[in-house]
Structure formats: C-alpha cells, structure tokens
Write a protein that holds these residues in place. Structure first.
Motif, PDB file in Angstrom:
ATOM      1  N   GLU A 288       0.814  -1.233   0.000  1.00 29.16           N
ATOM      2  CA  GLU A 288       0.000   0.000   0.000  1.00 29.16           C
ATOM      3  C   GLU A 288       0.842   1.275   0.000  1.00 29.16           C
ATOM      4  O   GLU A 288       0.332   2.355   0.299  1.00 29.16           O
ATOM      5  N   ALA A 289       2.137   1.148  -0.298  1.00 28.03           N
ATOM      6  CA  ALA A 289       3.018   2.320  -0.143  1.00 28.03           C
ATOM      7  C   ALA A 289       2.553   3.503  -0.991  1.00 28.03           C
ATOM      8  O   ALA A 289       2.478   4.637  -0.509  1.00 28.03           O
ATOM      9  N   LEU A 290       2.241   3.255  -2.252  1.00 25.54           N
ATOM     10  CA  LEU A 290       1.867   4.371  -3.137  1.00 25.54           C
ATOM     11  C   LEU A 290       0.623   5.082  -2.622  1.00 25.54           C
ATOM     12  O   LEU A 290       0.607   6.315  -2.500  1.00 25.54           O
ATOM     13  N   SER A 291      -0.420   4.294  -2.314  1.00 21.52           N
ATOM     14  CA  SER A 291      -1.658   4.954  -1.907  1.00 21.52           C
ATOM     15  C   SER A 291      -1.471   5.664  -0.565  1.00 21.52           C
ATOM     16  O   SER A 291      -2.004   6.764  -0.348  1.00 21.52           O
ATOM     17  N   PHE A 292      -0.668   5.067   0.335  1.00 24.20           N
ATOM     18  CA  PHE A 292      -0.433   5.713   1.634  1.00 24.20           C
ATOM     19  C   PHE A 292       0.274   7.055   1.446  1.00 24.20           C
ATOM     20  O   PHE A 292      -0.142   8.074   1.993  1.00 24.20           O
ATOM     21  N   VAL A 293       1.345   7.041   0.676  1.00 24.70           N
ATOM     22  CA  VAL A 293       2.142   8.270   0.528  1.00 24.70           C
ATOM     23  C   VAL A 293       1.331   9.348  -0.193  1.00 24.70           C
ATOM     24  O   VAL A 293       1.387  10.529   0.164  1.00 24.70           O
ATOM     25  N   LEU A 294       0.553   8.958  -1.193  1.00 23.55           N
ATOM     26  CA  LEU A 294      -0.237   9.963  -1.914  1.00 23.55           C
ATOM     27  C   LEU A 294      -1.313  10.572  -1.015  1.00 23.55           C
ATOM     28  O   LEU A 294      -1.586  11.773  -1.083  1.00 23.55           O
ATOM     29  N   ALA A 295      -1.882   9.741  -0.146  1.00 25.27           N
ATOM     30  CA  ALA A 295      -2.884  10.277   0.791  1.00 25.27           C
ATOM     31  C   ALA A 295      -2.205  11.210   1.806  1.00 25.27           C
ATOM     32  O   ALA A 295      -2.739  12.273   2.163  1.00 25.27           O
ATOM     33  N   GLN A 296      -1.017  10.816   2.261  1.00 23.73           N
ATOM     34  CA  GLN A 296      -0.277  11.653   3.214  1.00 23.73           C
ATOM     35  C   GLN A 296       0.084  13.003   2.570  1.00 23.73           C
ATOM     36  O   GLN A 296      -0.039  14.058   3.190  1.00 23.73           O
TER      37      GLN A 296
ATOM     38  N   CYS B  37      13.936   3.139   5.465  1.00 23.56           N
ATOM     39  CA  CYS B  37      15.262   3.421   4.890  1.00 23.56           C
ATOM     40  C   CYS B  37      16.022   4.467   5.698  1.00 23.56           C
ATOM     41  O   CYS B  37      17.195   4.701   5.440  1.00 23.56           O
ATOM     42  N   ILE B  38      15.363   5.095   6.654  1.00 24.35           N
ATOM     43  CA  ILE B  38      16.020   6.180   7.396  1.00 24.35           C
ATOM     44  C   ILE B  38      16.951   5.582   8.451  1.00 24.35           C
ATOM     45  O   ILE B  38      16.507   4.861   9.352  1.00 24.35           O
ATOM     46  N   GLY B  39      18.226   5.833   8.246  1.00 26.64           N
ATOM     47  CA  GLY B  39      19.229   5.374   9.217  1.00 26.64           C
ATOM     48  C   GLY B  39      19.448   3.877   9.238  1.00 26.64           C
ATOM     49  O   GLY B  39      20.099   3.359  10.141  1.00 26.64           O
ATOM     50  N   THR B  40      18.929   3.174   8.258  1.00 30.00           N
ATOM     51  CA  THR B  40      19.021   1.705   8.273  1.00 30.00           C
ATOM     52  C   THR B  40      20.061   1.164   7.309  1.00 30.00           C
ATOM     53  O   THR B  40      20.374  -0.026   7.348  1.00 30.00           O
ATOM     54  N   GLY B  41      20.543   2.004   6.400  1.00 27.75           N
ATOM     55  CA  GLY B  41      21.457   1.501   5.375  1.00 27.75           C
ATOM     56  C   GLY B  41      20.721   0.838   4.217  1.00 27.75           C
ATOM     57  O   GLY B  41      21.340   0.415   3.244  1.00 27.75           O
ATOM     58  N   ARG B  42      19.403   0.760   4.297  1.00 27.14           N
ATOM     59  CA  ARG B  42      18.615   0.176   3.193  1.00 27.14           C
ATOM     60  C   ARG B  42      18.106   1.287   2.293  1.00 27.14           C
ATOM     61  O   ARG B  42      17.747   2.356   2.774  1.00 27.14           O
ATOM     62  N   ILE B  43      18.037   1.034   1.009  1.00 25.08           N
ATOM     63  CA  ILE B  43      17.312   1.959   0.131  1.00 25.08           C
ATOM     64  C   ILE B  43      16.389   1.137  -0.763  1.00 25.08           C
ATOM     65  O   ILE B  43      16.646  -0.047  -1.002  1.00 25.08           O
ATOM     66  N   PRO B  44      15.326   1.746  -1.254  1.00 20.88           N
ATOM     67  CA  PRO B  44      14.437   1.024  -2.176  1.00 20.88           C
ATOM     68  C   PRO B  44      15.194   0.716  -3.468  1.00 20.88           C
ATOM     69  O   PRO B  44      16.286   1.239  -3.707  1.00 20.88           O
ATOM     70  N   THR B  45      14.620  -0.111  -4.317  1.00 15.93           N
ATOM     71  CA  THR B  45      15.204  -0.290  -5.649  1.00 15.93           C
ATOM     72  C   THR B  45      14.989   1.004  -6.433  1.00 15.93           C
ATOM     73  O   THR B  45      14.102   1.815  -6.103  1.00 15.93           O
ATOM     74  N   MET B  46      15.783   1.179  -7.468  1.00 14.85           N
ATOM     75  CA  MET B  46      15.634   2.394  -8.279  1.00 14.85           C
ATOM     76  C   MET B  46      14.245   2.419  -8.922  1.00 14.85           C
ATOM     77  O   MET B  46      13.652   3.484  -9.099  1.00 14.85           O
ATOM     78  N   ASP B  47      13.713   1.250  -9.255  1.00 18.20           N
ATOM     79  CA  ASP B  47      12.357   1.197  -9.824  1.00 18.20           C
ATOM     80  C   ASP B  47      11.319   1.665  -8.800  1.00 18.20           C
ATOM     81  O   ASP B  47      10.360   2.369  -9.151  1.00 18.20           O
ATOM     82  N   GLN B  48      11.513   1.258  -7.555  1.00 21.43           N
ATOM     83  CA  GLN B  48      10.557   1.689  -6.516  1.00 21.43           C
ATOM     84  C   GLN B  48      10.634   3.202  -6.303  1.00 21.43           C
ATOM     85  O   GLN B  48       9.609   3.868  -6.136  1.00 21.43           O
TER      86      GLN B  48
ATOM     87  N   MET C 183       7.543   5.843  -7.106  1.00 19.01           N
ATOM     88  CA  MET C 183       7.007   6.748  -6.084  1.00 19.01           C
ATOM     89  C   MET C 183       7.155   8.209  -6.524  1.00 19.01           C
ATOM     90  O   MET C 183       6.200   8.993  -6.432  1.00 19.01           O
ATOM     91  N   HIS C 184       8.335   8.559  -7.015  1.00 17.75           N
ATOM     92  CA  HIS C 184       8.547   9.964  -7.407  1.00 17.75           C
ATOM     93  C   HIS C 184       7.652  10.342  -8.584  1.00 17.75           C
ATOM     94  O   HIS C 184       7.125  11.459  -8.637  1.00 17.75           O
ATOM     95  N   GLY C 185       7.467   9.414  -9.531  1.00 21.33           N
ATOM     96  CA  GLY C 185       6.578   9.683 -10.668  1.00 21.33           C
ATOM     97  C   GLY C 185       5.146   9.884 -10.187  1.00 21.33           C
ATOM     98  O   GLY C 185       4.416  10.760 -10.679  1.00 21.33           O
ATOM     99  N   SER C 186       4.736   9.069  -9.217  1.00 28.15           N
ATOM    100  CA  SER C 186       3.359   9.185  -8.707  1.00 28.15           C
ATOM    101  C   SER C 186       3.181  10.488  -7.927  1.00 28.15           C
ATOM    102  O   SER C 186       2.135  11.142  -8.021  1.00 28.15           O
ATOM    103  N   ILE C 187       4.208  10.858  -7.167  1.00 27.94           N
ATOM    104  CA  ILE C 187       4.133  12.140  -6.438  1.00 27.94           C
ATOM    105  C   ILE C 187       4.063  13.287  -7.449  1.00 27.94           C
ATOM    106  O   ILE C 187       3.278  14.230  -7.299  1.00 27.94           O
ATOM    107  N   ARG C 188       4.875  13.204  -8.508  1.00 24.78           N
ATOM    108  CA  ARG C 188       4.846  14.259  -9.538  1.00 24.78           C
ATOM    109  C   ARG C 188       3.429  14.390 -10.112  1.00 24.78           C
ATOM    110  O   ARG C 188       2.887  15.502 -10.219  1.00 24.78           O
ATOM    111  N   ASN C 189       2.820  13.256 -10.484  1.00 30.23           N
ATOM    112  CA  ASN C 189       1.466  13.315 -11.062  1.00 30.23           C
ATOM    113  C   ASN C 189       0.479  13.935 -10.075  1.00 30.23           C
ATOM    114  O   ASN C 189      -0.374  14.744 -10.455  1.00 30.23           O
TER     115      ASN C 189
END
Ligand code: PEP
Length: 247
Positions: A136-144, A167-178, A182-188
């Motif tokens: 649900e990441a996309l819908s959550f972030v867009l609602a936020q 990903c904050i302070g964990t050393g993990r990052i999403p894949t570039m596709d993820q 997300m950034h494309g959806s935020i842009r739209n």
C-alpha cells in the motif's frame, strides 16, 4: 522541466559549537558546486553560529510550530527560526510524526506558518515497512501528501522529500524502480493538485543516501536531490553527495 538539484543535510539532534568547522567545510564544498542548492538543517541552538560560517550553504531548522507564539513550552515559532538566521525549515519528518504524534494537518499548518515568515519548506512524506510490505506504499504516501500539502503550496517555496521510514538510518534503500515509481506518482499528484507548477516542484529522496549510492539515486527520473541524515554530518561523506548531484 529543468529543476535545480537540492541537497539538504538533516543534522537531527546532533551538533555543538565544536562541529562548526564541519559546517564551514560543507559551505566551501557547496561553493564548489553552484549548480546544486545545498543546505544544512541544524539544531536550533546552532542556527545563528552556523550562519556565520555557512559559506555557500543555506541554514535551516528542523521543525516549527504552526502558531506564531503562545503557551507551547519547548516549541519554536517560524519567526524565531528566521530571526536566528534560518531560511529553510523541514516539516513533517517521520521522526516527528512518530515521536511527537504530528498529524498531516499539523504538518500543513507548520508549512503555512513557515511560508508566512518567508521560510522555504521541505515537507516530508513516507511509508513504514509494514505499509511497504502490505503493497500500500503508493496509496499511503499519496494520501499523506494530499493531506499534508497546504493550500497555496508552490514550487518557489516548498519542496517534497520522499523518505521511506524503513530506509532512514538503516542503510537500506528502495530499488531504483521503486524510487522512480514513487517519485513519478508524487509528480502526477502534484500536477493534479497545483497544476503546471507541480512540474517545477522539487521532489527529494531521503533515506540512507550516501557517497556510494547518491549518483544512482539522483539519476532516477523525478529525483531532484536528497535529504540526507547521517552522511551529512561530515564533509568527507556529504561532499561527494553534493558532487553527485552536480554531475
Ligand atoms: C533523514 O532523517 O532525513 C534521513 C534521510 O536520514 P539518513 O540519511 O541517516 O537515513
């Protein structure tokens, strides 16, 4: 649309007078890459001192209250940050949403209060690992985003930071596709909400950005820079991130 890259360090609850030489060195590094807008959001106690050594970097705060003054012990109003020398402020960081229980409407109010004082704003959104795993990441972030973005938001004073909490302070990052998704959806969503100016609004990625991954992250479509925590504390780790944004 060409958007100037924005790279901002979030020092969180780190930084004493002894760290001013790092701020000065980062300010010098910022001067070496004028194509990038570089800043440091430091603890409020350091803002005035940081301003004296900041070089080409801007200095920001990490939060402000939505109200102008009053009985809010321990809080800071936007004009206080401004008087101390801040020109930017972060609102809605996930650590404040979690630790201080800040709601989306609190965040929108803070952004408006900052803007009323002429501060520029970085507004943070991002999902927890539980939400990411549930699909649900996309819908959550867009609602936020929809609920946190204040009326009248515009690209000349407000930028978004997408910061997945896992990903904050964990050393993990999403894949570039993820990240691209997300950034494309935020842009739209921004274009739908504020029209063409949504194409000019900068969308930063934040969460374990470092010297090794910055170039790859910044090359993703609709990533207009980064909000950087741990790696922004020292010029040795932050400098290469600024350089990556300039490339
Ligand atoms: C942050 O807290 O905004 C952040 C991105 O932290 P880090 O870079 O340390 O993951």
């Amino acid at each position: 649309m060409a958007r100037r890259k924005l790279v901002v360090g979030n020092w969180k609850m780190n930084g004493l007078r002894a760290h001013l030489p790092q701020i000065a060195a980062i300010g010098e590094e910022a001067a070496a890459y004028p194509s990038v807008e570089t800043g440091l959001c430091v603890p409020a106690t350091l803002i005035t001192m940081a301003n004296e050594v900041k070089g080409a970097a801007f200095i920001g705060g990490q939060d402000c209250h939505a109200k102008g003054n009053g009985a809010h012990t321990g809080c800071l109003a936007a004009d206080m940050l401004k008087e101390a020398g801040a020109t930017w402020v972060i609102v809605g960081h996930s650590e404040r949403r979690a630790d201080q229980g800040e709601t989306d409407s609190d965040v929108a109010g803070k952004a408006l209060a900052a803007h009323a004082q002429g501060l520029k704003v970085i507004l943070c959104v991002g999902e927890s690992l539980e939400i990411r795993d549930s699909g649900e990441a996309l819908s959550f972030v867009l609602a936020q985003l929809e609920a946190s973005l204040p009326e009248g938001a515009a690209s000349d004073w407000l930028s978004i930071a997408y910061e997945p909490v896992w990903c904050i302070g964990t050393g993990r990052i999403p894949t570039m596709d993820q990240i691209a998704d997300m950034h494309g959806s935020i842009r739209n969503a921004l274009v739908q909400r504020i029209g063409d100016d949504g194409n000019a609004m900068r969308i930063l990625y934040g969460g374990s950005v470092n010297a090794a991954n910055a170039a790859e992250v910044f090359a993703v479509a609709d990533v207009d820079g980064g909000l950087v925590g741990g790696a922004s504390l020292k010029v040795e780790s932050f400098g290469p991130i600024i350089a990556a944004a300039a490339a």
